[in-house]
Design an enzyme around this catalytic site. Sequence first.
Site, mmCIF file in Angstrom:
data_model
loop_
_atom_site.group_PDB
_atom_site.id
_atom_site.type_symbol
_atom_site.label_atom_id
_atom_site.label_comp_id
_atom_site.label_asym_id
_atom_site.label_seq_id
_atom_site.Cartn_x
_atom_site.Cartn_y
_atom_site.Cartn_z
ATOM 1 N N ASP A 48 -9.772 30.076 -47.326
ATOM 2 C CA ASP A 48 -11.211 29.570 -47.393
ATOM 3 C C ASP A 48 -12.125 30.195 -47.003
ATOM 4 O OD1 ASP A 48 -10.897 29.342 -44.410
ATOM 5 O OD2 ASP A 48 -11.185 26.752 -44.608
ATOM 6 N N VAL A 49 -13.661 30.078 -47.241
ATOM 7 C CA VAL A 49 -14.723 30.993 -46.810
ATOM 8 C C VAL A 49 -14.801 31.285 -45.334
ATOM 9 C CG1 VAL A 49 -16.884 31.640 -47.582
ATOM 10 C CG2 VAL A 49 -15.786 30.452 -49.303
#
Length: 189
Positions: A48-49
């Site tokens: 994820d980011v």
Amino acid sequence: MAEKHRHFIIHKPWGMISQFVNPAKRKKKLLGELYDFPEGTMAIGRLDVPSEGLLLLTTDGKVSAEIRSNKYEKEYYVQVDGIVTEKEIEQLQNGVEIGINGKKYLTKPGKSFIIDDPKFPLRSQKIRDERHGPTSWFSIIIREGKFRQVRKMTAAVGLPTLRLIRVRIGEIKLENLEVSGVKEVNSFM
């Protein structure tokens, strides 16, 4: 003659989307900004980011499906808010209940152990400083990869994740690849 597939190991930095196209059209960095990857390159799984570390890319869909399977361990170094104890380590090893798509899910047993600060380079977004209380690091090794699973697991034992870095998939290790670094390899297996 069939075209030879290509494979890459990258060190995904904090704040980057694990994709080549940004469906939300937000101002986030994309994988294609790191290197001139060949057409058809895909990420094998995602980070994820706010997560960092080892990400594998390939042009071979069969290799992607194989590595995403539960056959391969994925190891993460996790920095959490608070001091991790053997009690939390044992809970993480045995499996904890988390939410997946609005349903309760018991994670499969894995491995976990306390580690010293692994001394990764500072990330572009500051974590926080000592005024906010102590932090600690541990390793967690799982074979599954549900959406934001490790973050949900640490929260389930009362230790919110501050920094999450994938360091290994199967036998492939991040080692000393610098942040945003890309290394082409002959194969993953």
